[in-house]
Enzyme design. Structure first.
Site, short mmCIF file in Angstrom:
data_model
loop_
_atom_site.label_atom_id
_atom_site.label_comp_id
_atom_site.label_asym_id
_atom_site.label_seq_id
_atom_site.Cartn_x
_atom_site.Cartn_y
_atom_site.Cartn_z
N HIS A 17 42.51 41.19 51.56
CA HIS A 17 41.35 40.30 51.46
C HIS A 17 41.67 38.97 52.16
O HIS A 17 42.85 38.57 52.25
CB HIS A 17 40.99 40.04 50.00
CG HIS A 17 40.28 41.18 49.35
ND1 HIS A 17 39.64 41.07 48.13
CD2 HIS A 17 40.09 42.47 49.74
CE1 HIS A 17 39.10 42.24 47.81
NE2 HIS A 17 39.37 43.11 48.77
N GLU B 86 41.29 35.93 51.24
CA GLU B 86 41.96 34.95 50.39
C GLU B 86 43.47 35.21 50.31
O GLU B 86 44.28 34.28 50.34
CB GLU B 86 41.40 34.98 48.96
CG GLU B 86 39.92 34.69 48.83
CD GLU B 86 39.09 35.96 48.80
OE1 GLU B 86 39.32 36.86 49.65
OE2 GLU B 86 38.20 36.07 47.94
N CYS C 1 37.43 38.04 44.06
CA CYS C 1 37.50 39.15 43.10
C CYS C 1 38.63 38.89 42.10
O CYS C 1 39.32 37.87 42.16
CB CYS C 1 37.72 40.46 43.84
SG CYS C 1 39.39 40.64 44.52
N CYS D 21 42.09 38.42 43.90
CA CYS D 21 42.26 37.14 44.60
C CYS D 21 42.28 35.97 43.60
O CYS D 21 43.07 35.04 43.76
CB CYS D 21 41.15 36.97 45.63
SG CYS D 21 41.28 38.19 46.96
#
Lengths: 147, 147
Positions: free
Chosen positions: A56, A58, A86, A89
């Site tokens: 991801h 992040e 999410c 993260c």
């Protein structure tokens, strides 16, 4: 003199990363990390290219910022990300003790708010910056993928 | 014929990884991922060496297993990890749709159970395998660090 370094100013840079992800066929989420008005990490979602659920935007920015700073705690740093983080993260952000998180669109299904993920007590959160553009980019992405 | 491929058999391999972490001065957590009784990933916590809060044993194993399999979903895979996963790692495991998680010691403070992190509905969980050895290794680590 007007301060140009607003949350909108930096979120535009995160949004540019999301657009790069879009062009690559990745779910279009972009992120940057800023310290003292300086961008020290920028990234976009790469889960498809890397075949890796952990890639991801992040997560990549957290790793890159820590690398830049030479330490794993992101004190005085702000993460700008186009979509609400999410569980994974937010969990990483918890460990990083980051000072501030600014996100664009809410993720009602998988966002950390809906999922009940805890952030670090030192972390403040701002939401809704460029939310509409970020949400629209996601919708365009999924509409294209369904075709 | 007795099946040698028990949860204890594989947890011993995860524990060996935790011992390697211990020797390196890392918080001693080890993990492996297994498919059809074959170990396809092994890792230990490297947050100190890499200066990176995301370098938990589980995260590295998820990335390595997906790389081995050539796909990001860990269907039919089992993660063995000596300590209960945190929010971040449980969040990553959620995305991976892993079939089974076996962990050793409970983490009453930061484990995904206490933190309320959601796993994927396809994932089953077994806990307490080599829990005492894993907990003792953690206690020895923190006792040494306090000196």
């Amino acid at each position: 003199m007007e301060n140009i370094f607003t949350d909108e100013y930096f979120m535009k840079k995160a949004f540019q990363e999301a657009e790069i992800a879009f062009d690559k066929g990745e779910i279009p989420v972009g992120a940057i990390i800023v310290i003292q008005n300086k961008v020290i990490a920028r990234s976009h979602n790469l889960t498809e290219l890397l075949n890796d659920v952990t890639a991801h935007a992040e997560m990549q920015s957290i790793t890159a910022a820590a690398n830049f700073l030479g330490g794993k705690y992101l004190k005085d740093c702000t993460l700008y990300v186009t979509l609400e983080p999410c569980q994974m993260c937010a969990g990483a952000l918890y460990w990083s003790q980051i000072s501030k998180i600014v996100f664009g669109a809410h993720d009602e299904q998988r966002g950390f708010t809906a999922m009940g993920t805890k952030l670090h007590p030192k972390t403040t959160v701002v939401s809704g910056i460029m939310a509409q553009e970020s949400a629209e980019l996601m919708l365009r992405f999924f509409a294209r993928r369904r075709k």
